[in-house]
Design an enzyme around this catalytic site. Structure first.
Site, PDB file in Angstrom:
ATOM      1  N   HIS A 266       0.838  -1.191   0.000  1.00 56.35           N
ATOM      2  CA  HIS A 266       0.000   0.000   0.000  1.00 56.35           C
ATOM      3  C   HIS A 266       0.883   1.256   0.000  1.00 56.35           C
ATOM      4  O   HIS A 266       0.576   2.245   0.652  1.00 56.35           O
ATOM      5  CB  HIS A 266      -0.912  -0.016   1.238  1.00 56.35           C
ATOM      6  CG  HIS A 266      -2.258   0.634   1.033  1.00 56.35           C
ATOM      7  ND1 HIS A 266      -3.400  -0.072   0.814  1.00 56.35           N
ATOM      8  CD2 HIS A 266      -2.647   1.932   1.042  1.00 56.35           C
ATOM      9  CE1 HIS A 266      -4.429   0.745   0.691  1.00 56.35           C
ATOM     10  NE2 HIS A 266      -3.995   1.970   0.815  1.00 56.35           N
ATOM     11  N   ARG A 301       9.418   4.264  -8.943  1.00 55.69           N
ATOM     12  CA  ARG A 301       9.727   5.678  -9.179  1.00 55.69           C
ATOM     13  C   ARG A 301      10.398   5.922 -10.521  1.00 55.69           C
ATOM     14  O   ARG A 301      10.627   7.076 -10.889  1.00 55.69           O
ATOM     15  CB  ARG A 301      10.668   6.200  -8.062  1.00 55.69           C
ATOM     16  CG  ARG A 301      10.058   6.091  -6.656  1.00 55.69           C
ATOM     17  CD  ARG A 301       8.914   7.085  -6.464  1.00 55.69           C
ATOM     18  NE  ARG A 301       8.309   6.945  -5.155  1.00 55.69           N
ATOM     19  CZ  ARG A 301       7.211   6.216  -4.901  1.00 55.69           C
ATOM     20  NH1 ARG A 301       6.594   5.564  -5.890  1.00 55.69           N
ATOM     21  NH2 ARG A 301       6.712   6.134  -3.696  1.00 55.69           N
TER      22      ARG A 301
HETATM   23  C1  LIG Z   1      -3.125   9.147  -1.526  1.00 49.82           C
HETATM   24  C2  LIG Z   1      -3.263   7.671  -1.672  1.00 49.82           C
HETATM   25  C3  LIG Z   1      -4.530   7.084  -1.618  1.00 49.82           C
HETATM   26  C4  LIG Z   1      -4.674   5.710  -1.767  1.00 49.82           C
HETATM   27  N1  LIG Z   1      -5.925   5.162  -1.739  1.00 49.82           N
HETATM   28  C5  LIG Z   1      -6.081   3.827  -1.980  1.00 49.82           C
HETATM   29  C6  LIG Z   1      -7.377   3.266  -2.051  1.00 49.82           C
HETATM   30  O1  LIG Z   1      -8.391   3.957  -1.904  1.00 49.82           O
HETATM   31  N2  LIG Z   1      -7.461   1.934  -2.284  1.00 49.82           N
HETATM   32  C7  LIG Z   1      -6.360   1.125  -2.464  1.00 49.82           C
HETATM   33  O2  LIG Z   1      -6.490  -0.086  -2.671  1.00 49.82           O
HETATM   34  N3  LIG Z   1      -5.116   1.660  -2.408  1.00 49.82           N
HETATM   35  C8  LIG Z   1      -4.951   2.967  -2.188  1.00 49.82           C
HETATM   36  N4  LIG Z   1      -3.687   3.503  -2.161  1.00 49.82           N
HETATM   37  C9  LIG Z   1      -2.529   2.648  -2.399  1.00 49.82           C
HETATM   38  C10 LIG Z   1      -2.160   2.574  -3.893  1.00 49.82           C
HETATM   39  O3  LIG Z   1      -3.120   1.870  -4.630  1.00 49.82           O
HETATM   40  C11 LIG Z   1      -0.816   1.864  -4.104  1.00 49.82           C
HETATM   41  O4  LIG Z   1      -0.831   0.615  -3.437  1.00 49.82           O
HETATM   42  C12 LIG Z   1       0.376   2.689  -3.614  1.00 49.82           C
HETATM   43  O5  LIG Z   1       0.171   4.065  -3.790  1.00 49.82           O
HETATM   44  C13 LIG Z   1       1.617   2.265  -4.371  1.00 49.82           C
HETATM   45  O6  LIG Z   1       2.747   2.827  -3.817  1.00 49.82           O
HETATM   46  P1  LIG Z   1       3.495   4.111  -4.458  1.00 49.82           P
HETATM   47  O7  LIG Z   1       2.598   5.255  -4.223  1.00 49.82           O
HETATM   48  O8  LIG Z   1       4.742   4.155  -3.664  1.00 49.82           O
HETATM   49  O9  LIG Z   1       3.718   3.815  -5.910  1.00 49.82           O
HETATM   50  C14 LIG Z   1      -3.524   4.891  -1.981  1.00 49.82           C
HETATM   51  C15 LIG Z   1      -2.268   5.483  -2.034  1.00 49.82           C
HETATM   52  C16 LIG Z   1      -2.128   6.849  -1.901  1.00 49.82           C
HETATM   53  C17 LIG Z   1      -0.755   7.446  -2.000  1.00 49.82           C
END
Ligand SMILES: Cc1cc2nc3c(=O)[nH]c(=O)nc-3n(C[C@H](O)[C@H](O)[C@H](O)COP(=O)(O)O)c2cc1C
Length: 362
Positions: A266, A301
């Site tokens: 996540h 990244r």
């Molecule tokens: C601001 C934000 C909101 C997110 N909301 C969700 C969400 O609603 N549902 C979900 O499954 N993952 C959510 N994620 C996780 C992303 O799907 C993903 O796993 C993660 O951003 C990947 O890592 P990275 O940002 O380092 O690439 C969220 C991530 C961020 C940064």
């Protein structure tokens, strides 16, 4: 000018209110050690440069559930994306349509799930959070089915929302609560504040209908293996389980009949002490066998990171925060620019290692 995802982040940091930047950028724990561990794990992996292999023709596409994409990565589901800029959800949907990659539509998206699959011309997957006793959850499943979604992503790594001190420090809540500190924050970032004010404040659009209620911080802890079995029964399309970091869990998911697994922490937002997902990817690949669809997100990244994820066993990857930073930095142009930079970085990386397609043959 954006030349890398780091440039997009730097510009986003300047333009976004602190509260919004730290909500997007923040990670679990006071030291955010999990985020640092992810970065260190990517940096510790090297790619093997091979020479004289004629790499003049390179293919960046991937196959996902029988469809060819135009890029080696898709868009990970993110809640309340419109905080990064007005219309962000729709920019991402248009990008998904153009690149024929999946757009992850979050349960807590800023735009209704019906509108997003239309804007993405079908290239959208619905991401589901199990909440409370599950009654709202199964209503959303039916709604996604009715809207034409063919792929459902169940996110399982949020039994409780992780504590992210950087986000908490600014008093981040949805809807916004605006005290003197937040007022100052918005006043110091007028470009964001004025455009967001004109567009109307971002909200959790999937719940503005009769009969739907959602609390972003409500417990999701009741989900268990029987919930998954129920969902498998209810969902005839592709079922992906996102947020898997353990090979034993992965083996069981495959046995329970899920169609794909998404290895992810996540974005280090949940358990500060979680292992770096890129490190557990090879074990999970081994547990599910060579042909099982295995997706990866967290900490990507650059194009080199993307190639590393494929070489560790992924069959597709997803980008997260960097896309929101690109939107904050330069709107839709910024998003398109970062996307093409990441594609070109991936392509150049393939050339440097003597490969012409993903996963690279080593
Ligand atoms: C601001 C934000 C909101 C997110 N909301 C969700 C969400 O609603 N549902 C979900 O499954 N993952 C959510 N994620 C996780 C992303 O799907 C993903 O796993 C993660 O951003 C990947 O890592 P990275 O940002 O380092 O690439 C969220 C991530 C961020 C940064």
């Amino acid at each position: 000018m954006i030349h890398s995802s780091a440039d997009a982040r730097r510009l986003a940091k300047r333009r976004l209110p602190w509260m919004v930047f730290d909500y997007i950028d923040g990670a679990a724990g006071a030291d955010e050690a999990g985020a640092a561990r992810n970065r260190a794990a990517f940096d510790a992996l090297t790619l093997r440069p091979r020479i004289l292999r004629d790499v003049s023709e390179r293919d960046l596409s991937a196959e996902v559930f029988g469809k060819r994409t135009k890029a080696p990565f898709g868009i990970s589901p993110m809640g309340m994306c419109n905080l990064s800029g007005p219309g962000a959800d729709r920019m991402l949907a248009r990008l998904a349509a153009r690149e024929e990659v999946p757009l992850g539509v979050s349960t807590v998206a800023s735009t209704p799930l019906e509108d997003l699959i239309e804007e993405a011309q079908g290239n959208a997957w619905f991401q589901l959070y199990f909440t409370g006793d599950g009654s709202e959850t199964f209503k959303l499943v039916e709604r996604a089915k009715a809207a034409g979604y063919e792929t459902l992503v169940l996110t399982v790594d949020v039994p409780e929302v992780g504590r992210r001190p950087r986000e908490l420090r600014h008093g981040f809540t949805m809807p916004f609560r605006i005290g003197p500190r937040q007022f100052l924050d918005f006043a110091l970032h007028p470009r964001w504040s004025i455009s967001s004010l004109l567009a109307g404040k971002p909200d959790m659009a999937n719940f503005q209908m009769d009969g739907f209620a959602f609390d972003r911080t409500a417990s999701r802890a009741k989900a268990d293996w029987s919930t998954l079995a129920r969902l498998r029964e209810a969902w005839p399309g592709n079922l992906v389980v996102k947020g898997v970091l353990d090979a034993e869990d992965a083996g069981r998911l495959k046995a329970e009949g899920v169609d794909a697994i998404q290895v992810s922490s996540h974005g280090a937002r949940q358990l500060e002490s979680a292992p770096a997902p890129i490190r557990v990817l090879p074990d999970i690949r081994q547990a599910v066998g060579a042909d099982f669809p295995l997706f990866y997100d967290t900490g990507l990244r650059s194009g080199e990171d993307v190639v590393k994820a494929y070489s560790q066993g992924a069959t597709f990857t997803f980008l997260g925060r960097v896309l929101q930073f690109a939107i904050a930095a330069g709107g839709e142009d910024g998003l398109d620019r970062l996307w093409s930079i990441l594609k070109s970085e991936t392509s150049i990386t393939l050339a440097q290692i003597g490969a012409t397609a993903l996963p690279p043959e080593v």
